[in-house]
Design a protein around this motif. Structure first.
Motif, PDB file in Angstrom:
ATOM      1  N   ARG A   1      12.517  -0.732  -5.196  1.00 56.60           N
ATOM      2  CA  ARG A   1      13.380  -1.590  -4.376  1.00 56.60           C
ATOM      3  C   ARG A   1      14.408  -0.784  -3.592  1.00 56.60           C
ATOM      4  N   ASP A   2      14.948   0.261  -4.221  1.00 53.62           N
ATOM      5  CA  ASP A   2      15.988   1.043  -3.562  1.00 53.62           C
ATOM      6  C   ASP A   2      15.819   2.540  -3.795  1.00 53.62           C
ATOM      7  N   ARG A   3      14.620   2.956  -4.173  1.00 53.14           N
ATOM      8  CA  ARG A   3      14.353   4.370  -4.412  1.00 53.14           C
ATOM      9  C   ARG A   3      12.874   4.667  -4.147  1.00 53.14           C
ATOM     10  N   GLN A   4      12.570   5.913  -3.839  1.00 54.17           N
ATOM     11  CA  GLN A   4      11.175   6.316  -3.712  1.00 54.17           C
ATOM     12  C   GLN A   4      10.558   6.403  -5.106  1.00 54.17           C
ATOM     13  N   VAL A   5       9.342   5.903  -5.227  1.00 56.22           N
ATOM     14  CA  VAL A   5       8.611   5.976  -6.487  1.00 56.22           C
ATOM     15  C   VAL A   5       7.262   6.629  -6.215  1.00 56.22           C
ATOM     16  N   VAL A   6       6.922   7.607  -7.024  1.00 57.52           N
ATOM     17  CA  VAL A   6       5.671   8.352  -6.848  1.00 57.52           C
ATOM     18  C   VAL A   6       4.887   8.325  -8.149  1.00 57.52           C
ATOM     19  N   ALA A   7       3.575   8.096  -8.037  1.00 59.48           N
ATOM     20  CA  ALA A   7       2.666   8.177  -9.187  1.00 59.48           C
ATOM     21  C   ALA A   7       1.646   9.260  -8.877  1.00 59.48           C
TER      22      ALA A   7
ATOM     23  N   SER B   1       2.814   7.349  -3.020  1.00 59.29           N
ATOM     24  CA  SER B   1       4.256   7.229  -2.831  1.00 59.29           C
ATOM     25  C   SER B   1       4.620   5.896  -2.195  1.00 59.29           C
ATOM     26  N   TRP B   2       5.634   5.245  -2.785  1.00 58.26           N
ATOM     27  CA  TRP B   2       6.203   4.014  -2.249  1.00 58.26           C
ATOM     28  C   TRP B   2       7.661   4.310  -1.879  1.00 58.26           C
ATOM     29  N   THR B   3       8.014   4.099  -0.616  1.00 58.84           N
ATOM     30  CA  THR B   3       9.372   4.396  -0.164  1.00 58.84           C
ATOM     31  C   THR B   3       9.954   3.186   0.553  1.00 58.84           C
TER      32      THR B   3
ATOM     33  N   ALA C   1       0.823  -1.210   0.000  1.00 61.89           N
ATOM     34  CA  ALA C   1       0.000   0.000   0.000  1.00 61.89           C
ATOM     35  C   ALA C   1       0.858   1.260   0.000  1.00 61.89           C
ATOM     36  N   PRO C   2       0.574   2.213  -0.874  1.00 63.62           N
ATOM     37  CA  PRO C   2       1.339   3.457  -0.921  1.00 63.62           C
ATOM     38  C   PRO C   2       0.847   4.461   0.115  1.00 63.62           C
ATOM     39  N   ARG C   3       1.668   5.465   0.358  1.00 62.20           N
ATOM     40  CA  ARG C   3       1.261   6.611   1.166  1.00 62.20           C
ATOM     41  C   ARG C   3       0.663   7.651   0.237  1.00 62.20           C
TER      42      ARG C   3
END
Length: 297
Positions: free
Chosen positions: A69-75, A36-38, A19-21
């Motif tokens: 896996r090793d970085r924040q990803v935002v959509a 956001s996935w961190t 689940a993203p923030r």
């Protein structure tokens, strides 16, 4: 939201359970939402994912955990789409401002981030890169057309009014991709369609604002003029059966004064996150790896 009973592979189930923030920024009086996935350990620059027309952030939410896996990803949801607010009028420049605002939120020290834009999202991201306001470490445009396409005579034009349906099932039965593609994976399409709906007093309706078309690019060829001014590394991803041909992708690359990576996704249609999701993830990871290796050397 629970995954439906449609058969889905383990990677998809696990990704959807991550689940993203949720976050938001306000741009010109309009709330712009993002997911956001961190990971626990952040070792690389963030990635911002931008959807196409009538779509939303959840078109990426089954892929974002694989990239995080090793970085924040935002959509993000541009205004008039997904869970962001609607406006009286839209423009490419205003959407670019929204992208820059979200970029500043997730990269507050302006160290640089990567942006991946699909279809209309590629136009917006390119405009944002040229206008500046936040440093981009690289830009990937995916299936972003540079010329107006010939529509299939049987294709239903986009509605200019809000459609309402008495039930979720009625709405899902009317969900259509533009352009249509035959190879989309049912478990992904079902989830994306369900995330596209909003409940209101009289039933269910699609989240996007039909009025967003006022902001869509009128002169697709202008993208080539913008590409010539992009100050960061650029890559073009196109689908074998999509709207962007190999020749069109090469023309886009030729418009840039710097080398442009051109990657074709075999068997994919215009919406590769729906029919060839793992190939799309692999392409993005590979492109970013090359750029980061170059930057570190």
């Amino acid at each position: 939201m629970n995954i439906t009973t449609l058969t889905a592979p383990e990677w998809f189930v696990e990704a959807c359970e991550d689940a993203p923030r949720a976050g938001e920024v306000v741009v010109e009086g309009c709330r712009v939402r993002y997911l956001s996935w961190t990971p626990e350990v952040v070792a690389r620059a963030p990635v911002l994912l931008l959807h196409g027309s009538t779509a939303h952030a959840h078109w990426w939410s089954h892929l974002a955990p694989l990239l995080a896996r090793d970085r924040q990803v935002v959509a993000m949801d541009i205004s008039g789409h997904g869970d962001s607010d609607h406006r009286a009028a839209y423009s490419l420049d205003l959407w670019a401002d929204e992208l820059v605002a979200v970029a500043a939120e997730i990269d507050p020290h302006d160290r640089g981030l990567f942006v991946v834009g699909h279809s209309l999202g590629g136009h917006i991201a390119t405009a944002a890169a040229v206008r500046g306001g936040h440093r981009l470490s690289g830009l990937v445009v995916c299936e972003t057309v540079t010329e107006r396409r010939q529509r299939d005579p049987g294709e239903r034009p986009a509605s200019t009014r809000k459609r309402s349906y008495p039930s979720v099932d009625d709405a899902l039965g009317r969900f259509r991709l533009t352009p249509a593609q035959s190879g989309s994976l049912p478990f992904i399409v079902d989830r994306v369609a369900r995330q596209s709906l909003r409940k209101h007093a009289d039933g269910w309706t699609w989240k996007f604002d039909p009025g967003f078309m006022t902001g869509s690019p009128r002169a697709h060829g202008a993208l080539l003029e913008l590409v010539a001014q992009v100050p960061c590394p650029l890559a073009c991803v196109h689908a074998q059966h999509g709207l962007v041909s190999r020749d069109a992708a090469n023309r886009l690359a030729a418009a840039s004064p710097r080398p442009v990576a051109v990657v074709e996704l075999p068997l994919a249609g215009h919406h590769p996150m729906l029919d060839q999701p793992l190939a799309l993830v692999a392409a993005i990871i590979g492109i970013l790896a090359v750029w980061e290796a170059t930057q570190d050397s």
